[in-house]
Design an enzyme around this catalytic site. Structure first.
Site, PDB file in Angstrom:
ATOM      1  N   HIS A   1       0.834  -1.216   0.000  1.00  0.00           N
ATOM      2  CA  HIS A   1       0.000   0.000   0.000  1.00  0.00           C
ATOM      3  C   HIS A   1       0.869   1.267   0.000  1.00  0.00           C
ATOM      4  O   HIS A   1       0.563   2.241   0.690  1.00  0.00           O
ATOM      5  CB  HIS A   1      -1.003  -0.005   1.156  1.00  0.00           C
ATOM      6  CG  HIS A   1      -0.402  -0.081   2.535  1.00  0.00           C
ATOM      7  ND1 HIS A   1      -1.007  -0.766   3.571  1.00  0.00           N
ATOM      8  CD2 HIS A   1       0.718   0.459   3.069  1.00  0.00           C
ATOM      9  CE1 HIS A   1      -0.284  -0.643   4.675  1.00  0.00           C
ATOM     10  NE2 HIS A   1       0.763   0.114   4.397  1.00  0.00           N
TER      11      HIS A   1
ATOM     12  N   HIS B   1      -1.410   5.080   9.704  1.00  0.00           N
ATOM     13  CA  HIS B   1      -0.127   5.786   9.715  1.00  0.00           C
ATOM     14  C   HIS B   1      -0.272   7.103  10.457  1.00  0.00           C
ATOM     15  O   HIS B   1      -0.148   8.182   9.883  1.00  0.00           O
ATOM     16  CB  HIS B   1       0.361   6.007   8.274  1.00  0.00           C
ATOM     17  CG  HIS B   1       0.542   4.744   7.501  1.00  0.00           C
ATOM     18  ND1 HIS B   1      -0.512   4.077   6.903  1.00  0.00           N
ATOM     19  CD2 HIS B   1       1.651   4.013   7.216  1.00  0.00           C
ATOM     20  CE1 HIS B   1      -0.055   2.993   6.291  1.00  0.00           C
ATOM     21  NE2 HIS B   1       1.247   2.929   6.457  1.00  0.00           N
TER      22      HIS B   1
ATOM     23  N   HIS C   1      11.063  -3.238   2.873  1.00  0.00           N
ATOM     24  CA  HIS C   1      11.446  -1.840   2.749  1.00  0.00           C
ATOM     25  C   HIS C   1      11.860  -1.292   4.116  1.00  0.00           C
ATOM     26  O   HIS C   1      11.383  -1.753   5.147  1.00  0.00           O
ATOM     27  CB  HIS C   1      10.329  -0.983   2.139  1.00  0.00           C
ATOM     28  CG  HIS C   1       9.047  -0.882   2.914  1.00  0.00           C
ATOM     29  ND1 HIS C   1       8.270  -1.955   3.244  1.00  0.00           N
ATOM     30  CD2 HIS C   1       8.397   0.201   3.407  1.00  0.00           C
ATOM     31  CE1 HIS C   1       7.198  -1.562   3.897  1.00  0.00           C
ATOM     32  NE2 HIS C   1       7.254  -0.241   4.024  1.00  0.00           N
TER      33      HIS C   1
ATOM     34  N   GLU D   1       5.249  -5.176   8.439  1.00  0.00           N
ATOM     35  CA  GLU D   1       3.857  -5.041   7.977  1.00  0.00           C
ATOM     36  C   GLU D   1       3.325  -6.350   7.402  1.00  0.00           C
ATOM     37  O   GLU D   1       2.108  -6.565   7.361  1.00  0.00           O
ATOM     38  CB  GLU D   1       3.758  -3.939   6.920  1.00  0.00           C
ATOM     39  CG  GLU D   1       3.957  -2.540   7.453  1.00  0.00           C
ATOM     40  CD  GLU D   1       3.880  -1.477   6.356  1.00  0.00           C
ATOM     41  OE1 GLU D   1       3.808  -0.293   6.700  1.00  0.00           O
ATOM     42  OE2 GLU D   1       3.888  -1.845   5.155  1.00  0.00           O
TER      43      GLU D   1
END
Length: 289
Positions: free
Chosen positions: A12, A59, A197, A244
């Site tokens: 996402h 977030h 990441h 995640e």
């Protein structure tokens, strides 16, 4: 009864949403990524669900470091796109399904999972980018997402975060809850975030293609084994934000084969691409058989 017929897994990355919003999808940098979702958009039209149960992480939009629930289920009738510092994304509001969400909350809490009930919140790119990828561009004034969505936020921002086993078990509980709902509904469950990441520190920009693809293999073939992977492996191999990916295990745990002799789900589509804003993008669609 209601039933979960498929699960969708996708990154996402916020820059993906920006590329769509700014009309950059056909630029050389972005075109290969969006081409990987061409199949998915047609699949969504051919396999339209009645409800999407969408697992994502907030977030610092709905929740701040002052209060971070481990698992939070949205029970509202609608959710507005969040302003993440540069204005809300130009996408439609998200229509909820309060009846099914409340039923799932009741059932899952009775199965000994503590959920936070959220009756009002805005939803950020963690939820809207997957919808855009799977459903295409939508006019915020006249368009609409194809079906109601139940947001399910997971804390993967502030340690401690839930274990992989906890997430698989939660997926099982969600499937049991859905199947005990009286109305005949076709439900899809989505796991979002990742893949490898890292956004800060000495390893900023880390991408681990080999590890990512091995994760996809295990997610399909051996989710129970994958659930045993400790957090430190995610951080070491997939970067600080790679954690995640435990959210994908919630969606995988909700598939029918995880705790039954049912056959492995059918892989309808698999896609992997790097980079997208210094992030590895993974995507998978599984169908219960």
């Amino acid at each position: 009864m209601a039933r979960i017929t498929a699960s969708v897994y996708t990154s996402h990355v916020p820059a993906i949403g920006a590329a769509m919003d700014l009309g950059k999808t056909q630029e050389p940098y972005w075109q290969p990524l969006f081409k990987g979702y061409d199949f998915s958009r047609q699949w969504m039209k051919d396999n339209k669900p009645d409800v999407i149960f969408l697992v994502y992480n907030d977030h610092a939009t709905a929740f701040s470091l002052d209060c971070i629930p481990t698992f939070a289920i949205g029970t509202a009738a609608e959710y507005q796109p969040a302003d993440e510092g540069w204005g809300p994304r130009p996408v439609p509001r998200v229509v909820g399904h309060p009846e099914l969400a409340s039923h799932i909350a009741q059932s899952v809490i009775q199965q000994d999972f503590d959920l936070t009930l959220v009756n009002r919140m805005d939803v950020d790119h963690g939820l809207t980018v997957p919808l855009s990828l799977m459903c295409g561009e939508q006019d915020p004034k006249t368009g609409a997402w194809p079906c109601p969505v139940i947001p399910f936020a997971v804390n993967v921002v502030q340690y401690p975060v839930p274990s992989g086993q906890r997430c698989v078990n939660l997926g099982r509980a969600i499937r049991k809850a859905v199947e005990s709902y009286d109305e005949d509904l076709n439900v899809h469950i989505w796991g979002t975030g990742g893949m490898s990441h890292q956004l800060q520190g000495a390893r900023a920009g880390l991408i681990n293609k080999e590890w990512d693809n091995r994760f996809l293999d295990l997610l399909i073939e051996n989710p129970s084994g994958l659930a045993q992977m400790p957090h430190i492996d995610y951080v070491r191999e997939a970067g600080s934000e790679g954690i995640e990916l435990v959210m994908w295990l919630i969606a995988r745990g909700a598939m029918s084969d995880v705790d039954s002799p049912a056959p492995l789900p059918k892989v309808a589509h698999r896609f992997y691409h790097v980079p997208a804003s210094n992030t590895a993008v993974g995507h998978l669609i599984l169908e219960n058989q």
